[in-house]
Write an enzyme that holds these catalytic residues in place. Sequence first.
Site, PDB file in Angstrom:
ATOM      1  N   ASP A 311       0.866  -1.179   0.000  1.00  0.00           N
ATOM      2  CA  ASP A 311       0.000   0.000   0.000  1.00  0.00           C
ATOM      3  C   ASP A 311       0.908   1.237   0.000  1.00  0.00           C
ATOM      4  O   ASP A 311       2.131   1.149   0.067  1.00  0.00           O
ATOM      5  CB  ASP A 311      -0.975  -0.028   1.193  1.00  0.00           C
ATOM      6  CG  ASP A 311      -2.185   0.886   0.947  1.00  0.00           C
ATOM      7  OD1 ASP A 311      -2.135   1.726   0.025  1.00  0.00           O
ATOM      8  OD2 ASP A 311      -3.183   0.783   1.695  1.00  0.00           O
TER       9      ASP A 311
HETATM   10  C1  BGC Z   1      -5.206   3.133   0.330  1.00  0.00           C
HETATM   11  C2  BGC Z   1      -5.499   2.023  -0.656  1.00  0.00           C
HETATM   12  C3  BGC Z   1      -5.444   2.544  -2.063  1.00  0.00           C
HETATM   13  C4  BGC Z   1      -4.101   3.210  -2.303  1.00  0.00           C
HETATM   14  C5  BGC Z   1      -3.915   3.718  -3.724  1.00  0.00           C
HETATM   15  C6  BGC Z   1      -3.987   3.945  -0.046  1.00  0.00           C
HETATM   16  O1  BGC Z   1      -3.875   5.073   0.724  1.00  0.00           O
HETATM   17  O2  BGC Z   1      -5.050   2.583   1.614  1.00  0.00           O
HETATM   18  O3  BGC Z   1      -6.758   1.460  -0.383  1.00  0.00           O
HETATM   19  O4  BGC Z   1      -5.681   1.518  -2.971  1.00  0.00           O
HETATM   20  O5  BGC Z   1      -3.969   4.298  -1.402  1.00  0.00           O
HETATM   21  O6  BGC Z   1      -4.703   4.807  -3.992  1.00  0.00           O
END
Ligand code: BGC
Length: 750
Positions: A311
């Site tokens: 993530d």
């Molecule tokens: C979130 C994810 C997301 C990623 C990309 C992160 O901050 O936790 O759920 O897919 O960003 O946007």
Amino acid sequence: MKYFFSLSCLIIIYLTALGFNNETKKFDASPVVAEKVKSLLSEMTLEEKVGQMTLITIEAVSEQQGTKDQHHVLDDKKLEEAIKKYQVGSIINVFDVSHEIDYWHEIINKIQNFAVNETRLKIPVLYGIDAIHGATYTKGSTLFPQGINMAATWNRKLVEKIGEITSYETRASGITWNFYPVMDIGRQPLWPRLWETYGEDVYLASQIGSSYIKGAQGNNIGAPDKLATCLKHYVGYSFPVNGRDRTPSWISERMLREYFLPTFEAGISAGAPSVMVNSGEVDGIPTHSDYHLLTEILRGELNFKGIVVSDWEDIKRLYTRDKIAETPKEAVRIAVLAGVDMSMVPKDYSFYEYLLELAKEGSVPIRRIDEAVTRILTVKMELGLFENPFPDPEMKKKLACDEFTNVNLNAARESIVLTKNENNVLPLTKKVKVLVTGPTANMLSVMNGGWTITWQGNEESLYPKEKNTVLEAIREKIGLENVSYVEGCSFDKDINIVDAVKEAKGNDVVVLCLGEPAYCEGEGNITDLTLNSVQLELAKRIMATGKPVVLVMLEGRPRIISSIVDGAGAVLTAFLPGMEGGNALADIIFGDYSPVGKLSVTYPKYTNGNTTYDYKPIESFEPNVYDPQWAFGYGLSYTTFGYSNLKIDKAEMKEDEELSISVDVTNTGNIASEEVVQLYLSDLYGSVSRPNKQLKGFDRISLNPGETKTVSFKINKEHLSFIGRENKRIVEPGEFEVTVNTLKEKFVLK
Ligand code: BGC
């Protein structure tokens, strides 16, 4: 005597029992693709391989940020550097607002042109996006109800259709990787990402999530209108002790396997080719460093063959935040060895540089890098990107077509739950004079939540003008002259409560719209689940007028409203019903649609002592321990249903037998409507304490007045299984009870 199955064998049968059909299968390379990937890998330099493992955000290659007042501009030089120098495998996101579909085509064409025309091996880029309730970042796309609502429809086919349309519109934008579905279980109501989940129940979330994947991917992610899904956030992210986003979860391995893993198992069985890692920590171990979860369980037990992506910035955070690595380079080593294949770095090339150094020094073996790159290239090939990485201009035509909008309207209607209707206050006749008031009455963002047009979803000025808020939909339904509107208060401030109260007196009914603004991730953290006091104040003063009140709750989590529920004649618990939410609510309020939605989470009555519907025996010693405002699975209709003749085909079953259950459901009211029939199972004695009851089946039926239908379910040993003391899935003989509505039958497993 206990019966122990081998875990892998049991997982397979368990998931079959959860209802996956044979059309979907775990993601893996076809023999042809496997051969091609092997040969391509053999030609790659270490730099090219490490580049494939690097994911950056579009912000890193942008010259100008897109805002509500200015257009986004790519920086061609930076883009060229990203692709030619660093050979990045993947780019994601917007910076920071949604794009016109034509602009998406321009961006994707430019990126892929660099990748396939100006790099040695012509490897296309995998573009990823959070298209979580529709194509979030494509202007004018079809934006559906959020996850918590989709689960409240209990409608597998509908969710499959939503997956299909979302893939179509995302792919039409030129994007082939969707960071969805969220397979985290929503058992912590404070958590600001609760609304992204399919609710609190393992079975319901597994069913809804795999239906979504089935629609989104079909049998072939390489089909022109399909894409690759990504299960997130593996695993345990959704259960932070203090309720704030990205704070520690404490989940023992037994409970993790019982409640948090099965939805991911279901998603993997449904064919998801990628998994995003939990951004937090479980039992003190940041998941990005957890070899046990990322490799031993995910690869070893679940046999997952796709990509594990980090993530946002989370590998860096092993150093900057979690402090389990003493240097940023050490963080990269730990994460890659734990099992992360791709790093969402996402704003620089530090991961690339460090991993290169680590590989050259021999601290990360080349075989681990080859393994990760093989998975990444496999997904790209299975997506058909090597044959054609460019958007298809023809697909634009169907963006937000009437067919998609109708599905959306229907989804919104089915996802709204009527939780109170005293003396049949609802439906209203179309001849009444209505005051509409409250902070969520005249905004679209409050029905859509985060990941809508922008990350936070709260930029109201960017919402499509042609869509109806609740107020606009009610005006359209009964005529401008019959509707008055006074805002009353904002989310947290009095604006003109006095005027709202005065106006209420001159109307027949008040539609009172309360709830939360749109938010996403940590920005939605709260310390008190109770609805803001000024909104409660507005409600109490309106209710004191004695006028019938229809309370509409638009919110991402169940904010406590116990002090005002008694004063409301009817309550529509609508959560986040999406862009057609206004129309859907007006249809329900004025009787053009009879509600069918059933809560996918328990709606608590108190801020503390949160208890889910599947509570444990130890929790039931005090009377009324499960004393929610409204229970999981609850929801009223404009008709009534009678349940009778619950039958099981045997009083005793053997372990390898199936138990057949049937029940008659009759529409005892005056209008045609649909009902969600829910089957619960209770294991009356067990070697670990067993939940009071657990959902094990559901079906939706539609019934005309007076009509009766027989609904059947099957139970087999997988439904009866649970995680035993040894952290393994087991089945124990003994007495069980099935419950459908208020009817119960017992049987014995021999
Ligand atoms: C979130 C994810 C997301 C990623 C990309 C992160 O901050 O936790 O759920 O897919 O960003 O946007």
